[in-house]
Design an enzyme around this catalytic site. Structure first.
Site, PDB file in Angstrom:
ATOM      1  N   PRO A 126       0.826  -1.220   0.000  1.00 21.84           N
ATOM      2  CA  PRO A 126       0.000   0.000   0.000  1.00 21.84           C
ATOM      3  C   PRO A 126       0.860   1.271   0.000  1.00 21.84           C
ATOM      4  O   PRO A 126       0.519   2.251  -0.650  1.00 21.84           O
ATOM      5  CB  PRO A 126      -0.806  -0.108   1.306  1.00 21.84           C
ATOM      6  CG  PRO A 126      -0.807  -1.557   1.643  1.00 21.84           C
ATOM      7  CD  PRO A 126       0.485  -2.108   1.126  1.00 21.84           C
ATOM      8  N   THR A 127       1.992   1.228   0.692  1.00 27.57           N
ATOM      9  CA  THR A 127       2.883   2.398   0.721  1.00 27.57           C
ATOM     10  C   THR A 127       3.482   2.642  -0.661  1.00 27.57           C
ATOM     11  O   THR A 127       3.537   3.776  -1.144  1.00 27.57           O
ATOM     12  CB  THR A 127       3.994   2.192   1.767  1.00 27.57           C
ATOM     13  OG1 THR A 127       3.370   2.099   3.034  1.00 27.57           O
ATOM     14  CG2 THR A 127       4.994   3.331   1.766  1.00 27.57           C
TER      15      THR A 127
ATOM     16  N   CYS B  61     -18.440  27.232  29.458  1.00 26.57           N
ATOM     17  CA  CYS B  61     -19.337  27.802  28.450  1.00 26.57           C
ATOM     18  C   CYS B  61     -20.784  27.360  28.707  1.00 26.57           C
ATOM     19  O   CYS B  61     -21.386  27.838  29.660  1.00 26.57           O
ATOM     20  CB  CYS B  61     -18.838  27.461  27.049  1.00 26.57           C
ATOM     21  SG  CYS B  61     -19.326  28.722  25.870  1.00 26.57           S
TER      22      CYS B  61
ATOM     23  N   HIS C 280     -13.423  29.392  27.172  1.00 20.83           N
ATOM     24  CA  HIS C 280     -12.878  28.028  27.065  1.00 20.83           C
ATOM     25  C   HIS C 280     -11.416  28.000  27.509  1.00 20.83           C
ATOM     26  O   HIS C 280     -10.519  28.182  26.670  1.00 20.83           O
ATOM     27  CB  HIS C 280     -12.953  27.548  25.616  1.00 20.83           C
ATOM     28  CG  HIS C 280     -14.337  27.315  25.125  1.00 20.83           C
ATOM     29  ND1 HIS C 280     -14.915  26.070  25.096  1.00 20.83           N
ATOM     30  CD2 HIS C 280     -15.269  28.178  24.656  1.00 20.83           C
ATOM     31  CE1 HIS C 280     -16.145  26.167  24.614  1.00 20.83           C
ATOM     32  NE2 HIS C 280     -16.392  27.435  24.343  1.00 20.83           N
TER      33      HIS C 280
ATOM     34  N   GLU D 196      -9.662  25.514  28.183  1.00 22.20           N
ATOM     35  CA  GLU D 196      -8.947  24.335  27.659  1.00 22.20           C
ATOM     36  C   GLU D 196      -8.106  24.645  26.423  1.00 22.20           C
ATOM     37  O   GLU D 196      -7.092  23.998  26.187  1.00 22.20           O
ATOM     38  CB  GLU D 196      -9.949  23.198  27.349  1.00 22.20           C
ATOM     39  CG  GLU D 196     -10.897  23.409  26.171  1.00 22.20           C
ATOM     40  CD  GLU D 196     -12.180  24.160  26.519  1.00 22.20           C
ATOM     41  OE1 GLU D 196     -12.189  24.876  27.547  1.00 22.20           O
ATOM     42  OE2 GLU D 196     -13.157  24.054  25.761  1.00 22.20           O
TER      43      GLU D 196
HETATM   44  N1  GLN Z   1     -24.676  27.187  23.205  1.00 21.86           N
HETATM   45  C1  GLN Z   1     -24.115  28.161  24.091  1.00 21.86           C
HETATM   46  C2  GLN Z   1     -23.987  29.518  23.427  1.00 21.86           C
HETATM   47  O1  GLN Z   1     -23.964  29.608  22.224  1.00 21.86           O
HETATM   48  C3  GLN Z   1     -22.784  27.692  24.643  1.00 21.86           C
HETATM   49  C4  GLN Z   1     -21.730  27.486  23.604  1.00 21.86           C
HETATM   50  C5  GLN Z   1     -20.545  26.680  24.088  1.00 21.86           C
HETATM   51  O2  GLN Z   1     -20.644  25.938  25.053  1.00 21.86           O
HETATM   52  N2  GLN Z   1     -19.430  26.765  23.390  1.00 21.86           N
HETATM   53  O3  GLN Z   1     -23.896  30.504  24.075  1.00 21.86           O
END
Ligand code: GLN
Length: 544
Positions: free
Chosen positions: A192-193, A382, A508, A510
């Site tokens: 395959p390679t 969020c 967020h 993260e």
């Molecule tokens: N649905 C929510 C909003 O639009 C949260 C979005 C999210 O968790 N990224 O505000």
């Protein structure tokens, strides 16, 4: 120095880990002093992955400048600890959009607009934007999809032209393939390679280096065979064996000499990469002194990729605390007041995940209620933060049917609501509150103790917000807004001072956690979970 370019293509199958190989190589080059960045070209027609369901494409990763991008950019940032931007992720949709806009402005002066040269020129320009910025010595460009796909063709053609334009020592290509193991025959197979390299050659691109994904060690004869059939030197046949963690891959590539072969082909000096900090992290990650159990409550729990950055942030925070963070994925749709104790009672911490739409939200609200009363450490991200506000409004303030207008437009108590400027927006793509926003922290709060600074900048991706009309009532009842945007007054963080550790963030965190800089909020949350687990152990020992 002139910027050097490395193109990474994939063959045989998808999901070979091109992003991790690109990030690992970048790490090795960065650790030798080369300013390196990585770019991902995605051959789909969506303008960006922001409109893609996580079932389709995993998490949508957000950059500081508010680009909604492929999750591989998350790996790039986590490995390199250097922020990426819109320029680091380009899709076919964006390329075509830009070419069509130029056509409408008459920029092509009456010419027929075609895939070659117009689309390929646009791709070449996008590849060189990062190089021309003067910020990087080396740009690694990963081409999504698999060689031979119809939609990859313009990209491969652009690579061919760029290699030709830039010259031999300034642009090279790495082809990532799979060497399958046929257990019935007890053999590793190279065919395959060979075919995939041939397909690449049909488009005029010679692979300079082969990275071969394999479950078993590649014997010397097999490497020699691959080298001979695929027109590469034997030292340029690199084995990429399955690893127990993605964070092992830079060391595995170092052992294989990938960085050396690359630098030699680019006519650059090589030295021993300084991976001290990286290896310290790996050592802590692999030798935990304890363990905590954290529940991740979401609605995409079947898919690891949907919450990629959260899972990685826990790995960084676990290493920092020298504990193993065991994640229990819990489907919010199957949570209700009756099974709550059984599903959450044993946990040391609970994270309610981000998300969109109504499905599973009532389970999330019940979960917040349970952990609030059971004093289990809580982090809401969020949508998770919004659920915490709704739960508090319903169960503590007594605002029955309080809700977000995302879930119920008619709610009598819209404690989470659309901002005025969002109300007239009908387009879904790229219209949320996106990217880095400043947030001022209230002194004495958990947040200010965790971040150890007054102002932070975190990344957002949402449409709905804490409704400030209810702020006073909510605060009087006990839930405090401890972070807000200084320009708009929007609430970014809520906390419960009466609870051991209860934090909801509208942003967020993260996305900003990296190996070199584990996110302080995750680090503190894992620490709180550890305290909770120790306290509980203490109680059960006292009872014995
Ligand atoms: N649905 C929510 C909003 O639009 C949260 C979005 C999210 O968790 N990224 O505000």
């Amino acid at each position: 120095m002139t910027t050097k370019y490395i193109f990474v293509t994939g063959g045989v199958t998808s999901s070979l880990g091109k992003g991790i190989i690109a990030a690992s190589l970048a790490k090795l080059l960065q650790a030798q002093g080369y300013r390196t960045t990585i770019q991902k070209l995605d051959p789909y027609i969506n303008v960006d992955p922001g409109t893609l369901n996580p079932y389709e494409h995993g998490e949508c990763y957000v950059t500081d400048d508010g680009a909604e991008t492929d999750l591989d950019l998350g790996h790039y940032e986590r490995f390199l600890n250097v922020p990426t931007s819109q320029a680091n992720n380009v899709t076919t949709g964006r390329i075509y959009q830009s070419v069509i806009e130029k056509e409408r402005r008459g920029e092509f002066l009456g010419k027929t607009v075609q895939v070659i040269p117009h689309i390929t020129d646009e791709i070449k320009e996008r590849v060189q934007i990062l190089g021309n910025s003067g910020d990087y010595d080396i740009v690694i460009t990963e081409i999504g999809g698999t060689v031979g796909d119809i939609e990859s063709l313009p990209y491969v053609e652009a690579v061919r032209q760029l290699k030709w334009d830039l010259g031999e020592n300034n642009a090279i290509s790495i082809h990532l393939t799979l060497i399958p193991y046929l257990s019935a025959a007890g053999e590793l197979k190279t065919k395959p390679t060979q075919h995939s390299v041939k397909t690449l050659m049909e488009s005029g691109v010679m692979a300079d280096i082969l990275v071969c994904r394999t479950e078993h060690e590649l014997p010397k004869e097999l490497r020699a065979k691959l080298a001979k059939f695929c027109n590469v030197r034997e030292e340029a046949v690199i084995q990429s064996i399955d690893a127990s963690t993605i964070y092992d891959v830079p060391n595995l590539m170092l052992e294989q000499g990938l960085d050396k072969v690359v630098l030699k082909k680019l006519n650059l000096d090589s030295s021993t990469p300084d991976l001290t900090q990286w290896n310290e992290f790996l050592n802590r990650h692999k030798n935990p002194k304890g363990e905590v159990n954290i529940g991740l409550i979401g609605k995409y729990v079947e898919l690891q990729d949907s919450y990629k950055s959260i899972l990685e942030a826990f790995i960084h925070a676990g290493a920092e605390n020298e504990v193993k963070v065991k994640i229990e994925s819990i489907h919010s749709e199957y949570l209700n007041d009756d099974n709550m104790k059984f599903k959450l009672g044993h946990l040391d911490g609970v994270l309610v995940a981000p998300g969109f739409g109504e499905r599973g939200v009532e389970g999330k609200i019940s979960a917040v209620s349970y952990v609030r009363e059971a004093n289990i450490p809580f982090l809401g991200i969020c949508l998770g933060m919004q659920m915490a506000v709704i739960e508090y409004s319903r169960n503590v303030l007594g605002l029955k049917d309080a809700n977000s207008t995302e879930m119920s437009e008619q709610t009598p108590h819209p404690v989470i609501d659309l901002m005025e400027e969002q109300k007239s927006i009908t387009d879904k793509g790229g219209t949320m509150r996106l990217g880095g926003w400043d947030c001022e922290l209230l002194e004495g709060s958990i947040a200010s103790n965790v971040y150890k600074t007054k102002t932070i900048k975190e990344r957002h991706r949402h449409r709905y917000e804490f409704n400030n009309i209810y702020k006073e009532k909510i605060e009087t009842a006990g839930m405090k807004a401890t972070g807000y945007n200084p320009d708009t007054g929007l609430v970014e963080i809520v906390e419960l001072p009466e609870h051991p550790w209860f934090v909801g963030v509208q942003y967020h965190p993260e996305y900003k956690s990296t190996v070199a800089n584990p996110h302080p909020l995750f680090v503190a949350f894992v620490k709180a979970a550890l305290n909770h687990s120790e306290k509980r152990k203490g109680v059960s020992m006292a009872q014995e």
